[in-house]
Motif scaffolding. Structure first.
Motif, PDB file in Angstrom:
ATOM      1  N   LYS A 105       1.191   4.221  -2.912  1.00 52.84           N
ATOM      2  CA  LYS A 105       1.036   5.657  -2.650  1.00 52.84           C
ATOM      3  C   LYS A 105       2.197   6.456  -3.228  1.00 52.84           C
ATOM      4  N   GLU A 143       0.837  -1.210   0.000  1.00 48.88           N
ATOM      5  CA  GLU A 143       0.000   0.000   0.000  1.00 48.88           C
ATOM      6  C   GLU A 143       0.867   1.253   0.000  1.00 48.88           C
ATOM      7  N   GLU A 144       1.905   1.244   0.820  1.00 45.68           N
ATOM      8  CA  GLU A 144       2.801   2.407   0.876  1.00 45.68           C
ATOM      9  C   GLU A 144       3.543   2.595  -0.441  1.00 45.68           C
TER      10      GLU A 144
END
Length: 83
Positions: A45, A41-42
């Protein structure tokens, strides 16, 4: 011997070494976080870039440059005026 001890003590409190220590510690933390604790997820982003890893490596290089600078150009005590 006494002058070598004073020079070593003076070099220990050189601002370049203090900056290198602080930036180096943060660099190690970011590098470890980037290697071991970055989730997908990071990464999504950040457009697929592991920012923590690259920032940590950059900070470690910066800290190493400051240590090298302090070693190559050590502090020299000022000569007292004898006028």
């Amino acid at each position: 011997m006494a002058t070598e001890s004073k020079t070593r003590r003076r070099s220990a409190f050189d601002i370049r070494m203090i900056i290198a220590l602080l930036v180096g510690v943060y660099g190690v933390v970011l590098t470890v976080m980037g290697i071991g604790f970055t989730t997908d997820e990071e990464l999504a982003k950040a457009a697929g870039v592991n920012i923590n890893l690259w920032a940590g490596i950059g900070m470690l290089v910066f800290a190493a440059a400051f240590v090298l600078w302090a070693q190559l150009r050590p502090l020299v005590p000022a000569e007292p005026d004898t006028e």
